[in-house]
Design a protein around this motif. Structure first.
Motif, PDB file in Angstrom:
ATOM      1  N   GLY A 197       0.801  -1.216   0.000  1.00 48.89           N
ATOM      2  CA  GLY A 197       0.000   0.000   0.000  1.00 48.89           C
ATOM      3  C   GLY A 197       0.832   1.264   0.000  1.00 48.89           C
ATOM      4  N   GLY A 198       2.137   1.095   0.078  1.00 48.81           N
ATOM      5  CA  GLY A 198       3.018   2.253   0.152  1.00 48.81           C
ATOM      6  C   GLY A 198       3.919   2.440  -1.046  1.00 48.81           C
ATOM      7  N   GLU A 199       3.633   1.768  -2.151  1.00 45.13           N
ATOM      8  CA  GLU A 199       4.544   1.829  -3.300  1.00 45.13           C
ATOM      9  C   GLU A 199       4.725   3.242  -3.838  1.00 45.13           C
ATOM     10  OE1 GLU A 199       3.202  -2.358  -2.884  1.00 45.13           O
ATOM     11  OE2 GLU A 199       2.136  -0.452  -2.888  1.00 45.13           O
ATOM     12  N   ALA A 200       3.654   4.009  -3.977  1.00 44.08           N
ATOM     13  CA  ALA A 200       3.784   5.376  -4.487  1.00 44.08           C
ATOM     14  C   ALA A 200       4.573   6.242  -3.513  1.00 44.08           C
ATOM     15  CB  ALA A 200       2.399   5.981  -4.734  1.00 44.08           C
ATOM     16  N   ASP A 201       4.321   6.076  -2.214  1.00 43.37           N
ATOM     17  CA  ASP A 201       5.070   6.832  -1.211  1.00 43.37           C
ATOM     18  C   ASP A 201       6.540   6.409  -1.186  1.00 43.37           C
ATOM     19  OD1 ASP A 201       2.811   8.288  -0.441  1.00 43.37           O
ATOM     20  OD2 ASP A 201       2.249   6.796   1.067  1.00 43.37           O
ATOM     21  N   LEU A 202       6.793   5.137  -1.445  1.00 41.99           N
ATOM     22  CA  LEU A 202       8.173   4.656  -1.519  1.00 41.99           C
ATOM     23  C   LEU A 202       8.933   5.367  -2.633  1.00 41.99           C
ATOM     24  CD1 LEU A 202      10.544   2.750  -0.916  1.00 41.99           C
ATOM     25  CD2 LEU A 202       9.402   1.025  -2.339  1.00 41.99           C
ATOM     26  N   VAL A 203       8.332   5.468  -3.811  1.00 42.99           N
ATOM     27  CA  VAL A 203       8.993   6.169  -4.922  1.00 42.99           C
ATOM     28  C   VAL A 203       9.300   7.607  -4.516  1.00 42.99           C
ATOM     29  CG1 VAL A 203       8.773   7.003  -7.299  1.00 42.99           C
ATOM     30  CG2 VAL A 203       8.006   4.696  -6.712  1.00 42.99           C
ATOM     31  N   ARG A 236      30.653  -9.309 -11.640  1.00 46.70           N
ATOM     32  CA  ARG A 236      31.901  -9.895 -11.152  1.00 46.70           C
ATOM     33  C   ARG A 236      31.546 -10.989 -10.144  1.00 46.70           C
ATOM     34  NH1 ARG A 236      32.278  -4.608  -9.961  1.00 46.70           N
ATOM     35  NH2 ARG A 236      32.786  -5.014  -7.787  1.00 46.70           N
ATOM     36  N   PRO A 237      32.011 -12.208 -10.338  1.00 43.10           N
ATOM     37  CA  PRO A 237      31.636 -13.313  -9.447  1.00 43.10           C
ATOM     38  C   PRO A 237      31.990 -13.085  -7.976  1.00 43.10           C
ATOM     39  CG  PRO A 237      32.703 -14.160 -11.413  1.00 43.10           C
ATOM     40  CD  PRO A 237      32.833 -12.663 -11.458  1.00 43.10           C
ATOM     41  N   GLU A 238      32.935 -12.211  -7.704  1.00 37.37           N
ATOM     42  CA  GLU A 238      33.287 -11.958  -6.297  1.00 37.37           C
ATOM     43  C   GLU A 238      32.233 -11.111  -5.568  1.00 37.37           C
ATOM     44  OE1 GLU A 238      35.528  -8.764  -8.681  1.00 37.37           O
ATOM     45  OE2 GLU A 238      35.120 -10.900  -8.904  1.00 37.37           O
ATOM     46  N   LEU A 239      31.250 -10.599  -6.304  1.00 40.46           N
ATOM     47  CA  LEU A 239      30.155  -9.862  -5.671  1.00 40.46           C
ATOM     48  C   LEU A 239      29.216 -10.876  -5.019  1.00 40.46           C
ATOM     49  CD1 LEU A 239      29.358  -7.181  -8.398  1.00 40.46           C
ATOM     50  CD2 LEU A 239      30.527  -6.841  -6.215  1.00 40.46           C
ATOM     51  N   ARG A 240      29.360 -11.031  -3.734  1.00 38.77           N
ATOM     52  CA  ARG A 240      28.592 -12.013  -2.982  1.00 38.77           C
ATOM     53  C   ARG A 240      28.243 -11.408  -1.630  1.00 38.77           C
ATOM     54  NH1 ARG A 240      29.320 -16.753  -5.481  1.00 38.77           N
ATOM     55  NH2 ARG A 240      28.932 -18.175  -3.762  1.00 38.77           N
ATOM     56  N   GLY A 241      27.288 -12.011  -0.957  1.00 36.87           N
ATOM     57  CA  GLY A 241      26.933 -11.574   0.385  1.00 36.87           C
ATOM     58  C   GLY A 241      25.469 -11.212   0.476  1.00 36.87           C
ATOM     59  N   THR A 242      25.162 -10.391   1.464  1.00 34.40           N
ATOM     60  CA  THR A 242      23.782  -9.987   1.716  1.00 34.40           C
ATOM     61  C   THR A 242      23.513  -8.638   1.072  1.00 34.40           C
ATOM     62  OG1 THR A 242      23.746 -11.208   3.796  1.00 34.40           O
ATOM     63  CG2 THR A 242      22.077  -9.497   3.522  1.00 34.40           C
ATOM     64  N   TYR A 243      22.408  -8.561   0.362  1.00 33.80           N
ATOM     65  CA  TYR A 243      22.000  -7.314  -0.301  1.00 33.80           C
ATOM     66  C   TYR A 243      21.079  -6.534   0.623  1.00 33.80           C
ATOM     67  CZ  TYR A 243      20.120  -4.049  -3.711  1.00 33.80           C
ATOM     68  OH  TYR A 243      19.758  -2.904  -4.379  1.00 33.80           O
ATOM     69  N   ALA A 244      21.330  -5.237   0.737  1.00 36.78           N
ATOM     70  CA  ALA A 244      20.475  -4.345   1.522  1.00 36.78           C
ATOM     71  C   ALA A 244      19.873  -3.295   0.602  1.00 36.78           C
ATOM     72  CB  ALA A 244      21.288  -3.681   2.630  1.00 36.78           C
ATOM     73  N   TYR A 245      18.552  -3.242   0.538  1.00 38.61           N
ATOM     74  CA  TYR A 245      17.862  -2.211  -0.231  1.00 38.61           C
ATOM     75  C   TYR A 245      18.099  -0.846   0.417  1.00 38.61           C
ATOM     76  CZ  TYR A 245      15.114  -5.400  -3.140  1.00 38.61           C
ATOM     77  OH  TYR A 245      14.713  -6.322  -4.059  1.00 38.61           O
ATOM     78  N   ALA A 246      17.823   0.214  -0.344  1.00 43.11           N
ATOM     79  CA  ALA A 246      17.893   1.586   0.174  1.00 43.11           C
ATOM     80  C   ALA A 246      16.968   1.701   1.388  1.00 43.11           C
ATOM     81  CB  ALA A 246      17.469   2.575  -0.917  1.00 43.11           C
ATOM     82  N   PRO A 247      17.340   2.522   2.371  1.00 43.70           N
ATOM     83  CA  PRO A 247      16.575   2.612   3.624  1.00 43.70           C
ATOM     84  C   PRO A 247      15.061   2.836   3.493  1.00 43.70           C
ATOM     85  CG  PRO A 247      18.681   3.701   3.898  1.00 43.70           C
ATOM     86  CD  PRO A 247      18.578   3.313   2.435  1.00 43.70           C
ATOM     87  N   PRO A 248      14.556   3.630   2.528  1.00 43.54           N
ATOM     88  CA  PRO A 248      13.104   3.791   2.476  1.00 43.54           C
ATOM     89  C   PRO A 248      12.306   2.496   2.275  1.00 43.54           C
ATOM     90  CG  PRO A 248      14.141   5.562   1.265  1.00 43.54           C
ATOM     91  CD  PRO A 248      15.226   4.559   1.608  1.00 43.54           C
ATOM     92  N   PHE A 249      12.935   1.452   1.755  1.00 46.09           N
ATOM     93  CA  PHE A 249      12.226   0.189   1.582  1.00 46.09           C
ATOM     94  C   PHE A 249      11.769  -0.376   2.916  1.00 46.09           C
ATOM     95  CE2 PHE A 249      14.029   0.361  -2.635  1.00 46.09           C
ATOM     96  CZ  PHE A 249      13.076  -0.263  -3.419  1.00 46.09           C
ATOM     97  N   ALA A 250      12.539  -0.143   3.979  1.00 42.12           N
ATOM     98  CA  ALA A 250      12.157  -0.659   5.293  1.00 42.12           C
ATOM     99  C   ALA A 250      10.881   0.021   5.802  1.00 42.12           C
ATOM    100  CB  ALA A 250      13.290  -0.437   6.285  1.00 42.12           C
ATOM    101  N   GLU A 251      10.676   1.273   5.412  1.00 45.12           N
ATOM    102  CA  GLU A 251       9.501   2.020   5.877  1.00 45.12           C
ATOM    103  C   GLU A 251       8.270   1.798   4.999  1.00 45.12           C
ATOM    104  OE1 GLU A 251       8.152   6.606   6.827  1.00 45.12           O
ATOM    105  OE2 GLU A 251      10.265   6.167   6.446  1.00 45.12           O
TER     106      GLU A 251
END
Length: 172
Positions: free
Chosen positions: A31-37, A155-170
């Protein structure tokens, strides 16, 4: 005819309205997709060249945005939200936006695009489970819905946990 182009400041209200309409009845919507943008625009994760509008007869009818999250120390694009005005859904506009977003990212030497979505739908654009390339989501329960599309600069060495930009959490 559909034209895919970069978003301009004049598109902001129309983009907000169409993202709201696109997700109004979607079962997976926060319900927050427009506000997220709107919130993403004010961050350093925002890259205007990755905010694209689909236009029909001079009117925005679809929008997709990719913003920067982090994979270790590397900034990597996360796609979403992508929305199409309900009156235009099923006409190929979402697919056109996806192809344009992927092409724009590849042309700018981005290594990959990550997203959270239906594997059955996004596989047609070359997305695979991110785990196949050693990339994990912030939320393990996302499982196979967390996907990656590797690009020419991967690059195959790009590994690990991905974190979205902070507004995604809200809003995400």
């Amino acid at each position: 005819m559909t034209l895919i182009r970069r978003e301009t400041a004049a598109d902001r209200e129309a983009v907000h309205a169409l993202q709201t309409a696109a997700f109004k009845d979607a079962p997976h919507s926060s319900g927050g997709e427009a506000d997220l943008v709107d919130a993403l625009r004010g961050t350093d994760a925002w890259a205007p060249e990755h905010s694209l509008v689909a236009e029909v007869d001079g009117r925005p009818v679809g929008h997709v945005v990719s913003t920067y999250g982090t994979l270790g120390e590397t900034r990597v694009l996360g796609l979403g939200p992508i929305g199409v005005d309900p009156a235009f859904q099923g006409a190929g506009i979402g697919s056109a936006l996806m192809h344009a977003a992927i092409g724009a990212a590849d042309a700018r030497d981005e290594p990959a695009i990550l997203l959270l979505g239906d594997p059955g739908y996004y596989a047609r654009f070359g997305f695979v489970p991110a785990a196949d390339h050693g990339v994990a989501p912030e939320h393990p329960e996302w499982g196979a819905y967390f996907q990656i599309r590797i690009l020419t600069a991967w690059r195959p060495e790009l590994r690990g946990t991905y974190a979205y930009a902070p507004p995604f959490a809200e809003f995400g």
